[in-house]
Design a protein around this motif. Structure first.
Motif, PDB file in Angstrom:
ATOM      1  N   GLY A  17      13.961  34.677  39.927  1.00  0.00           N
ATOM      2  CA  GLY A  17      14.040  34.881  41.366  1.00  0.00           C
ATOM      3  C   GLY A  17      15.393  35.380  41.808  1.00  0.00           C
ATOM      4  N   LEU A  18      16.453  34.791  41.281  1.00  0.00           N
ATOM      5  CA  LEU A  18      17.803  35.223  41.653  1.00  0.00           C
ATOM      6  C   LEU A  18      18.098  36.628  41.138  1.00  0.00           C
ATOM      7  N   THR A  19      17.586  36.951  39.964  1.00  0.00           N
ATOM      8  CA  THR A  19      17.760  38.307  39.440  1.00  0.00           C
ATOM      9  C   THR A  19      17.087  39.328  40.329  1.00  0.00           C
ATOM     10  N   GLU A  20      15.881  39.019  40.788  1.00  0.00           N
ATOM     11  CA  GLU A  20      15.150  39.933  41.674  1.00  0.00           C
ATOM     12  C   GLU A  20      15.837  40.042  43.035  1.00  0.00           C
ATOM     13  N   LEU A  21      16.359  38.931  43.534  1.00  0.00           N
ATOM     14  CA  LEU A  21      17.059  38.965  44.822  1.00  0.00           C
ATOM     15  C   LEU A  21      18.367  39.744  44.699  1.00  0.00           C
ATOM     16  N   HIS A  22      19.041  39.636  43.571  1.00  0.00           N
ATOM     17  CA  HIS A  22      20.240  40.455  43.348  1.00  0.00           C
ATOM     18  C   HIS A  22      19.893  41.931  43.363  1.00  0.00           C
ATOM     19  N   ARG A  23      18.788  42.271  42.747  1.00  0.00           N
ATOM     20  CA  ARG A  23      18.353  43.667  42.771  1.00  0.00           C
ATOM     21  C   ARG A  23      18.125  44.143  44.203  1.00  0.00           C
ATOM     22  N   ALA A  24      17.658  43.245  45.047  1.00  0.00           N
ATOM     23  CA  ALA A  24      17.384  43.605  46.442  1.00  0.00           C
ATOM     24  C   ALA A  24      18.650  43.747  47.273  1.00  0.00           C
ATOM     25  N   THR A  25      19.658  42.938  46.981  1.00  0.00           N
ATOM     26  CA  THR A  25      20.827  42.853  47.859  1.00  0.00           C
ATOM     27  C   THR A  25      22.112  43.391  47.252  1.00  0.00           C
ATOM     28  N   GLY A  26      22.185  43.425  45.931  1.00  0.00           N
ATOM     29  CA  GLY A  26      23.437  43.795  45.281  1.00  0.00           C
ATOM     30  C   GLY A  26      24.486  42.705  45.309  1.00  0.00           C
ATOM     31  N   ASP A  27      24.117  41.506  45.725  1.00  0.00           N
ATOM     32  CA  ASP A  27      25.056  40.395  45.832  1.00  0.00           C
ATOM     33  C   ASP A  27      25.366  39.849  44.440  1.00  0.00           C
ATOM     34  N   ALA A  28      26.581  40.106  43.950  1.00  0.00           N
ATOM     35  CA  ALA A  28      26.964  39.669  42.618  1.00  0.00           C
ATOM     36  C   ALA A  28      27.023  38.153  42.510  1.00  0.00           C
ATOM     37  N   GLY A  29      27.225  37.469  43.628  1.00  0.00           N
ATOM     38  CA  GLY A  29      27.282  36.016  43.611  1.00  0.00           C
ATOM     39  C   GLY A  29      25.977  35.385  43.164  1.00  0.00           C
ATOM     40  N   LEU A  30      24.864  36.071  43.385  1.00  0.00           N
ATOM     41  CA  LEU A  30      23.574  35.540  42.944  1.00  0.00           C
ATOM     42  C   LEU A  30      23.506  35.483  41.418  1.00  0.00           C
ATOM     43  N   LEU A  31      24.036  36.510  40.762  1.00  0.00           N
ATOM     44  CA  LEU A  31      24.045  36.501  39.300  1.00  0.00           C
ATOM     45  C   LEU A  31      25.021  35.460  38.766  1.00  0.00           C
ATOM     46  N   THR A  32      26.121  35.258  39.471  1.00  0.00           N
ATOM     47  CA  THR A  32      27.069  34.221  39.058  1.00  0.00           C
ATOM     48  C   THR A  32      26.419  32.847  39.116  1.00  0.00           C
ATOM     49  N   THR A  33      25.687  32.590  40.209  1.00  0.00           N
ATOM     50  CA  THR A  33      24.978  31.321  40.337  1.00  0.00           C
ATOM     51  C   THR A  33      23.921  31.179  39.257  1.00  0.00           C
ATOM     52  N   ALA A  34      23.158  32.245  39.033  1.00  0.00           N
ATOM     53  CA  ALA A  34      22.111  32.202  38.015  1.00  0.00           C
ATOM     54  C   ALA A  34      22.703  31.946  36.640  1.00  0.00           C
ATOM     55  N   ARG A  35      23.815  32.564  36.366  1.00  0.00           N
ATOM     56  CA  ARG A  35      24.446  32.373  35.056  1.00  0.00           C
ATOM     57  C   ARG A  35      24.913  30.928  34.877  1.00  0.00           C
ATOM     58  N   GLY A  36      25.437  30.332  35.932  1.00  0.00           N
ATOM     59  CA  GLY A  36      25.835  28.934  35.838  1.00  0.00           C
ATOM     60  C   GLY A  36      24.651  28.020  35.559  1.00  0.00           C
ATOM     61  N   LEU A  37      23.539  28.276  36.212  1.00  0.00           N
ATOM     62  CA  LEU A  37      22.329  27.492  35.962  1.00  0.00           C
ATOM     63  C   LEU A  37      21.824  27.702  34.538  1.00  0.00           C
ATOM     64  N   ALA A  38      21.845  28.945  34.074  1.00  0.00           N
ATOM     65  CA  ALA A  38      21.367  29.244  32.730  1.00  0.00           C
ATOM     66  C   ALA A  38      22.274  28.644  31.668  1.00  0.00           C
ATOM     67  N   ASP A  39      23.577  28.669  31.901  1.00  0.00           N
ATOM     68  CA  ASP A  39      24.502  28.052  30.948  1.00  0.00           C
ATOM     69  C   ASP A  39      24.203  26.564  30.790  1.00  0.00           C
ATOM     70  N   ALA A  40      23.896  25.915  31.913  1.00  0.00           N
ATOM     71  CA  ALA A  40      23.600  24.482  31.863  1.00  0.00           C
ATOM     72  C   ALA A  40      22.294  24.218  31.132  1.00  0.00           C
ATOM     73  N   SER A  41      21.242  24.938  31.476  1.00  0.00           N
ATOM     74  CA  SER A  41      19.927  24.630  30.913  1.00  0.00           C
ATOM     75  C   SER A  41      19.811  25.017  29.453  1.00  0.00           C
ATOM     76  N   THR A  42      20.417  26.117  29.037  1.00  0.00           N
ATOM     77  CA  THR A  42      20.292  26.507  27.631  1.00  0.00           C
ATOM     78  C   THR A  42      20.937  25.477  26.714  1.00  0.00           C
TER      79      THR A  42
END
Length: 482
Positions: free
Chosen positions: A363-388
């Motif tokens: 969802g955050l990846t798709e929303l980043h594609r819509a907005t170009g907001d790099a902060g969304l990918l930063t947030t997603a990466r933090g979540l992914a780092d934790a869960s992996t």
């Protein structure tokens, strides 16, 4: 009708196990014999094995010092059975299944023949594995009988539509596609949406279009099922189908799939309410706010914006969803997402299911594609780092409370996780999760797979099964590790 596993009680589904006659080599008694017609593909059934240009022997069984062997002519997608070291009166035959070894009534004892005196060995004729005239994706096994004792090899198939591990897994999943209901597993609903999405992703990634028919077949057969347009009272079910039709639209360009995805999102939006300050409720008969429903709405609404020219409404809804979700409290202090909210609108502390950690990434990846907001990918990466890190045990992804079975809702969760992680990984320029995804995929392929390319639940050891939940998750993993 399937039994609905609630979001609050999903842990019970993870404990379910399944036992199938398909994995007992002695279980050679089929259902009552049905009328059997010869199948014709490149060649018709009962062809002479002497005409085969090759002889691959993937599996065998032992019966009283006899060797029962399954042979394949991969070039022609046919197989035959033999018994070696046999004596007069021994029998040998093939069984053919069109549902991954669950049943073989119309394909029982193909080419059954008795070893003549003095031969020492004997074989059947060649029989087709698949029945493309009826979209039948098949499997064969060789069986032998000595006196009253019977032994059969494991089920296997040719390399047709199985030239590499991704397409082989897709073909094994398609064995669970019911040719009558046009759903996986006969009557799977939201899990069938996930299985179809995995197949569509496989087509896109590998270029093997053999199963494109499942997209239109599923749509045409089930468009008016339940609430129509793939909606029902469970809003997460609706979200899974909406994303499946987004994937179908991306593959085919057929506008009707985009229209149905939009109808699904409208149904979800109609169930956004003020309980806990916003969010889509899980069920039309209550006000429980949970993670998966709202993560799906985030992904679906952002995806619609990215595919509807001039849209502003869906973008606004996606942004409202993320603002609400981020502040809801479902993301805990360890950057893991619990199941949902209490009646007092606090994090309910229920398990951090894998799919809750993965769908938000998509969802955050798709929303980043819509907005170009790099902060969304930063947030997603933090979540992914934790869960992996937190969800990995023994070098592979493990579901909280992961069971040994592949039925119920839970076995589909890990597939949804890696699908979302894969979308994020592809978007990030350094592709930080590629090594981990490939390591998980290598482990599953090497340690958790049977001769039919069916996978089990653990990705770290144990036999594959014919149930489609584990197979969908494995296919999602192989897709994501591409």
């Amino acid at each position: 009708m399937r039994t609905r596993t609630s979001s609050r009680a999903a842990v019970l589904a993870l404990a379910l196990t399944t036992l199938s006659a398909a994995f007992s080599p002695l279980a050679a008694t089929a259902a009552p014999q049905a009328a059997r017609a010869a199948i014709c593909n490149k060649y018709c059934d009962a062809r002479d094995p002497a005409l085969s240009p090759q002889d691959r022997q993937p599996v065998r069984a032992t019966l009283q010092n006899r060797s029962v062997v399954l042979h394949f002519d991969d070039a022609d997608a046919m197989g035959w059975a033999s018994v070696d070291g046999g004596g007069a009166g021994d029998q040998v035959w093939l069984d053919r299944s069109m549902d991954g070894g669950l049943t073989w009534a119309a394909g029982s004892k193909l080419g059954a023949t008795t070893v003549p005196a003095g031969s020492g060995g004997w074989r059947t004729q060649l029989y087709n594995v698949d029945d493309w005239n009826t979209q039948g994706v098949g499997a064969l096994r060789a069986c032998g009988q000595v006196g009253g004792a019977i032994a059969c090899t494991p089920w296997a198939r040719t390399t047709w539509n199985a030239g590499e591990r991704r397409t082989a897994a897709a073909t094994a999943l398609m064995m669970s596609y019911d040719r009558t209901t046009k759903l996986f597993g006969g009557n799977g609903w939201w899990t069938a949406a996930n299985a179809l999405t995995a197949v569509i992703d496989n087509i896109r990634l590998t270029g093997m279009g053999s199963y494109r028919y499942a997209v239109a077949d599923t749509y045409d057969k089930n468009l008016r099922a339940q609430g129509g347009n793939f909606t029902n009272e469970y809003l997460d079910d609706t979200g899974w189908w909406g994303l499946a039709w987004i994937a179908a639209y991306d593959l085919t360009g057929d506008a009707r799939y985009l229209g149905t995805a939009k109808a699904d999102a409208e149904h979800m939006w109609a169930n956004w309410n003020a309980t806990c300050g916003g969010g889509v409720r899980w069920n039309t008969n209550g006000n429980y706010k949970n993670a998966i429903t709202n993560e799906l709405f985030l992904w679906l609404s952002a995806a619609l914006h990215n595919r509807i020219s001039g849209d502003t409404a869906w973008l606004g809804r996606a942004q409202s969803e993320w603002a609400w979700f981020r502040g809801s409290g479902m993301i805990n202090g360890e950057r893991m997402i619990n199941d949902g909210l209490t009646d007092a609108c606090a994090n309910n502390g229920q398990p951090t299911w894998t799919y809750n950690q993965g769908v938000v990434l998509g969802g955050l990846t798709e929303l980043h594609r819509a907005t170009g907001d790099a902060g969304l990918l930063t947030t997603a990466r933090g979540l992914a780092d934790a869960s992996t890190v937190r969800l990995e045990t023994g070098g592979v992804l493990r579901e909280p409370g992961e069971g040994d079975g592949c039925t119920g809702d839970g076995p589909s969760f890990k597939g949804a996780y890696v699908r979302g992680l894969g979308r994020l990984n592809a978007q990030l320029t350094d592709h930080p999760y590629t090594a981990r995804l490939r390591s998980w995929a290598d482990s599953a392929h090497a340690r958790d797979r049977n001769p039919l390319d069916q996978y089990g639940p653990h990705w770290a050891g144990g036999p594959g099964t014919s149930a489609y939940g584990c197979q969908q998750s494995a296919l999602d993993l192989l897709n994501a590790a591409s």
